[in-house]
Design a protein around this motif. Structure first.
Motif, mmCIF file in Angstrom:
data_model
loop_
_atom_site.group_PDB
_atom_site.id
_atom_site.type_symbol
_atom_site.label_atom_id
_atom_site.label_comp_id
_atom_site.label_asym_id
_atom_site.label_seq_id
_atom_site.Cartn_x
_atom_site.Cartn_y
_atom_site.Cartn_z
ATOM 1 N N PRO A 1 0.829 -1.214 0.000
ATOM 2 C CA PRO A 1 0.000 0.000 0.000
ATOM 3 C C PRO A 1 0.859 1.258 0.000
ATOM 4 O O PRO A 1 1.864 1.345 0.710
ATOM 5 C CB PRO A 1 -0.803 -0.127 1.298
ATOM 6 C CG PRO A 1 0.008 -1.035 2.165
ATOM 7 C CD PRO A 1 0.714 -1.982 1.241
ATOM 8 N N SER A 2 0.439 2.233 -0.804
ATOM 9 C CA SER A 2 1.165 3.496 -0.908
ATOM 10 C C SER A 2 0.180 4.647 -0.782
ATOM 11 O O SER A 2 -0.305 5.180 -1.782
ATOM 12 C CB SER A 2 1.927 3.583 -2.232
ATOM 13 O OG SER A 2 2.516 4.858 -2.398
ATOM 14 N N PRO A 3 -0.136 5.059 0.443
ATOM 15 C CA PRO A 3 -1.063 6.181 0.628
ATOM 16 C C PRO A 3 -0.601 7.457 -0.064
ATOM 17 O O PRO A 3 -1.423 8.240 -0.548
ATOM 18 C CB PRO A 3 -1.108 6.352 2.148
ATOM 19 C CG PRO A 3 -0.729 5.019 2.698
ATOM 20 C CD PRO A 3 0.258 4.460 1.737
ATOM 21 N N SER A 4 0.708 7.664 -0.141
ATOM 22 C CA SER A 4 1.200 8.910 -0.728
ATOM 23 C C SER A 4 0.909 9.011 -2.214
ATOM 24 O O SER A 4 0.786 10.115 -2.759
ATOM 25 C CB SER A 4 2.705 9.056 -0.484
ATOM 26 O OG SER A 4 3.437 8.106 -1.239
ATOM 27 N N THR A 5 0.799 7.855 -2.902
ATOM 28 C CA THR A 5 0.474 7.870 -4.329
ATOM 29 C C THR A 5 -0.943 7.354 -4.594
ATOM 30 O O THR A 5 -1.333 7.170 -5.742
ATOM 31 C CB THR A 5 1.488 7.026 -5.126
ATOM 32 O OG1 THR A 5 1.499 5.681 -4.626
ATOM 33 C CG2 THR A 5 2.888 7.617 -5.022
ATOM 34 N N ASN A 6 -1.660 7.100 -3.519
ATOM 35 C CA ASN A 6 -3.071 6.707 -3.605
ATOM 36 C C ASN A 6 -3.282 5.450 -4.436
ATOM 37 O O ASN A 6 -4.213 5.344 -5.234
ATOM 38 C CB ASN A 6 -3.917 7.856 -4.174
ATOM 39 C CG ASN A 6 -5.409 7.657 -3.922
ATOM 40 O OD1 ASN A 6 -5.802 7.085 -2.904
ATOM 41 N ND2 ASN A 6 -6.232 8.122 -4.841
ATOM 42 N N THR A 7 -2.409 4.458 -4.244
ATOM 43 C CA THR A 7 -2.539 3.203 -4.968
ATOM 44 C C THR A 7 -1.730 2.140 -4.237
ATOM 45 O O THR A 7 -1.157 2.393 -3.180
ATOM 46 C CB THR A 7 -2.032 3.344 -6.416
ATOM 47 O OG1 THR A 7 -2.320 2.133 -7.142
ATOM 48 C CG2 THR A 7 -0.542 3.615 -6.460
ATOM 49 N N THR B 1 8.230 8.239 -9.723
ATOM 50 C CA THR B 1 6.948 8.648 -9.150
ATOM 51 C C THR B 1 6.415 9.906 -9.825
ATOM 52 O O THR B 1 5.356 10.398 -9.468
ATOM 53 C CB THR B 1 7.102 8.926 -7.640
ATOM 54 O OG1 THR B 1 8.243 9.772 -7.429
ATOM 55 C CG2 THR B 1 7.288 7.636 -6.874
ATOM 56 N N ASN B 2 7.159 10.433 -10.790
ATOM 57 C CA ASN B 2 6.648 11.523 -11.604
ATOM 58 C C ASN B 2 7.095 11.320 -13.045
ATOM 59 O O ASN B 2 8.043 10.579 -13.313
ATOM 60 C CB ASN B 2 7.090 12.892 -11.074
ATOM 61 C CG ASN B 2 8.598 13.026 -10.955
ATOM 62 O OD1 ASN B 2 9.335 12.070 -11.086
ATOM 63 N ND2 ASN B 2 9.064 14.238 -10.697
ATOM 64 N N ASP B 3 6.420 11.931 -13.981
ATOM 65 C CA ASP B 3 6.638 11.702 -15.394
ATOM 66 C C ASP B 3 7.825 12.527 -15.876
ATOM 67 O O ASP B 3 7.753 13.753 -15.950
ATOM 68 C CB ASP B 3 5.375 12.073 -16.182
ATOM 69 C CG ASP B 3 5.471 11.687 -17.645
ATOM 70 O OD1 ASP B 3 6.298 10.815 -17.953
ATOM 71 O OD2 ASP B 3 4.714 12.257 -18.458
ATOM 72 N N THR C 1 9.543 9.186 -0.103
ATOM 73 C CA THR C 1 8.428 8.846 0.791
ATOM 74 C C THR C 1 7.973 7.421 0.564
ATOM 75 O O THR C 1 7.761 6.647 1.514
ATOM 76 C CB THR C 1 7.253 9.810 0.568
ATOM 77 O OG1 THR C 1 7.667 11.130 0.933
ATOM 78 C CG2 THR C 1 6.044 9.414 1.403
ATOM 79 N N VAL C 2 7.821 7.026 -0.711
ATOM 80 C CA VAL C 2 7.397 5.657 -1.024
ATOM 81 C C VAL C 2 8.374 4.651 -0.447
ATOM 82 O O VAL C 2 7.984 3.647 0.181
ATOM 83 C CB VAL C 2 7.269 5.476 -2.549
ATOM 84 C CG1 VAL C 2 7.130 4.001 -2.911
ATOM 85 C CG2 VAL C 2 6.073 6.261 -3.090
ATOM 86 N N LEU C 3 9.663 4.908 -0.634
ATOM 87 C CA LEU C 3 10.683 3.949 -0.201
ATOM 88 C C LEU C 3 10.799 3.872 1.312
ATOM 89 O O LEU C 3 10.722 2.789 1.903
ATOM 90 C CB LEU C 3 12.030 4.325 -0.811
ATOM 91 C CG LEU C 3 13.214 3.447 -0.409
ATOM 92 C CD1 LEU C 3 13.052 2.038 -0.952
ATOM 93 C CD2 LEU C 3 14.531 4.065 -0.884
ATOM 94 N N THR C 4 10.985 5.016 1.954
ATOM 95 C CA THR C 4 11.343 5.004 3.371
ATOM 96 C C THR C 4 10.146 4.937 4.315
ATOM 97 O O THR C 4 10.270 4.414 5.430
ATOM 98 C CB THR C 4 12.192 6.236 3.727
ATOM 99 O OG1 THR C 4 11.424 7.433 3.510
ATOM 100 C CG2 THR C 4 13.444 6.286 2.870
ATOM 101 N N GLU C 5 8.996 5.435 3.872
ATOM 102 C CA GLU C 5 7.839 5.472 4.765
ATOM 103 C C GLU C 5 6.780 4.417 4.439
ATOM 104 O O GLU C 5 5.899 4.160 5.263
ATOM 105 C CB GLU C 5 7.200 6.869 4.726
ATOM 106 C CG GLU C 5 8.135 7.960 5.202
ATOM 107 C CD GLU C 5 7.504 9.342 5.156
ATOM 108 O OE1 GLU C 5 6.254 9.429 5.211
ATOM 109 O OE2 GLU C 5 8.254 10.337 5.066
ATOM 110 N N GLU C 6 6.868 3.809 3.260
ATOM 111 C CA GLU C 6 5.845 2.829 2.865
ATOM 112 C C GLU C 6 6.441 1.458 2.560
ATOM 113 O O GLU C 6 6.011 0.449 3.137
ATOM 114 C CB GLU C 6 5.077 3.377 1.651
ATOM 115 C CG GLU C 6 4.336 4.664 1.981
ATOM 116 C CD GLU C 6 3.770 5.390 0.778
ATOM 117 O OE1 GLU C 6 2.977 6.327 0.970
ATOM 118 O OE2 GLU C 6 4.110 5.019 -0.371
ATOM 119 N N LEU C 7 7.434 1.394 1.675
ATOM 120 C CA LEU C 7 7.982 0.092 1.292
ATOM 121 C C LEU C 7 8.787 -0.550 2.420
ATOM 122 O O LEU C 7 8.582 -1.724 2.738
ATOM 123 C CB LEU C 7 8.840 0.231 0.037
ATOM 124 C CG LEU C 7 9.512 -1.056 -0.454
ATOM 125 C CD1 LEU C 7 8.490 -2.149 -0.725
ATOM 126 C CD2 LEU C 7 10.359 -0.776 -1.695
#
Length: 370
Positions: free
Chosen positions: A153-159, A226-228, A244-250
């Protein structure tokens, strides 16, 4: 900024370096590439490293095979009496893996004879030029680990986002044993499949563990974009969303769902090319998360950037001999002079390509978590 510029310069180097050779010296001992689709005879490679292609396009006016990062360079094919198109590279390719695509009347296509690999922000055809030292990443009769897909789960990217996790041989049979973790990032235009598909990271680890050359550890590979960002616009890439995805979610997900040693002293981050740039930035931004750093054709550290040497157990820096080896060597010497445990590695006769990074992982793994 120096490391960013280094990464940018490296990222535009062609992956397939072709030397000019007299066509009369080409040996006719061509064999199907090991990365061909089942039952397909072409593309082929010979013992000298030349590649030969055959494309069925009877109504085409021109066919060219483009090799290298982004499809630069190329081999013009000639139409044969049976209406197929054939051609051989002007010179031998560097050993190892190369992306390529087929240009038919200006359109870009993949070769139906070859397997596809995600690179250059698209699925590209792949060809393997046998390397003289390929034994270290060969599939052998040794105990094998597992590469499993997870959706976290990745709340920061909503997916929910995807990662691949390598667990070493014996992981399932040692229910009470916890393992260190290496977070291993791909390059620009690639994704989380790159290190196990193109890089053969799992086979490298299996073989080294079987030979007693490295401690067993978990490897986590996730998508670093995480961005285009379009090719040439990497300066606009913002690290904060991926950080954020790496350190706080993954990382919390991996620590909760796998038997890890959930301490910075047992956590490493490494990356190739743009993944090295991400590694460089995140390790400096988050010194309490990782203690082992590795950049593979992905920039350099300076002593001034390391604010607390006590938090850093190793800095590993590598590149191909056809890249900028002096920058890597000089940086490593400066880090050592500053009292930091630093190691450099230069892959001989390779450029910005996967044989450089396969060899780099082979050199890095025995140094980790000792």
């Amino acid at each position: 900024m120096k490391s960013l510029v280094f990464a940018l310069a490296a990222a535009i180097l062609p992956a397939a370096v072709i030397a000019q050779t007299n066509p009369d010296q080409v040996k006719e001992d061509f064999k199907p590439s090991s990365l061909n689709q089942p039952g397909q005879e072409y593309p082929q490679v010979n013992s000298q490293g030349y590649a030969r292609f055959k494309i069925i396009a009877p109504s085409a006016d021109s066919v060219r095979v483009s090799l290298g990062l982004g499809g630069r360079g190329g081999t013009k094919l000639k139409q044969m009496p049976d209406s197929t198109w054939m051609g051989t590279t002007e010179g031998p390719l560097d050993e190892g893996f190369h992306y390529y695509n087929v240009r038919i009347d200006g359109g870009k296509f993949n070769d139906p004879g070859a397997l596809n690999y995600y690179g250059s922000v698209r699925w590209e055809s792949g060809i393997e030029i046998p390397a003289h030292d390929q034994d270290f990443y060969a599939l052998k009769n040794v105990p094998h680990g597992q590469v499993v897909q997870v959706l976290f789960p990745s709340p920061s990217t909503n997916t929910s986002r995807r990662a691949f996790v390598y667990t070493p041989p014996g992981y399932d049979g040692h229910a009470k044993k916890n393992y260190p973790v290496l977070y291993l990032q791909h390059g620009w235009g690639e994704d989380e499949t790159a290190w196990s598909n193109q890089g053969r990271a799992n086979l490298i680890m299996d073989n080294m563990i079987a030979e007693g050359k490295t401690l067993p550890f978990i490897i986590v590979m996730t998508y670093g974009m995480t961005n285009d960002v379009k090719f040439g616009g990497i300066r606009s890439f913002k690290i904060e969303p991926f950080q954020t995805v790496l350190t706080e979610e993954l990382i919390p997900y991996i620590d909760a769902n796998f038997r890890t040693i959930a301490k910075s002293s047992h956590r490493a981050m490494a990356g190739l090319s743009m993944g090295g740039m991400e590694t460089h930035t995140i390790t400096l931004n988050k010194p309490d998360v990782f203690s082992w750093y590795a950049l593979m054709s992905g920039g350099i550290y300076t002593p001034e950037e390391i604010k607390d040497k006590s938090k850093v157990k190793l800095i590993f820096q590598s590149c191909g001999s056809k890249e900028r080896p002096d920058a890597v060597k000089n940086s490593t010497a400066a880090l050592k002079a500053a009292g930091i445990n630093a190691v450099s590695y230069i892959s001989e006769n390779t450029a910005h390509e996967f044989l450089t990074w396969r060899r780099s992982l082979r050199e890095l793994a025995p140094l980790l978590f000792r």
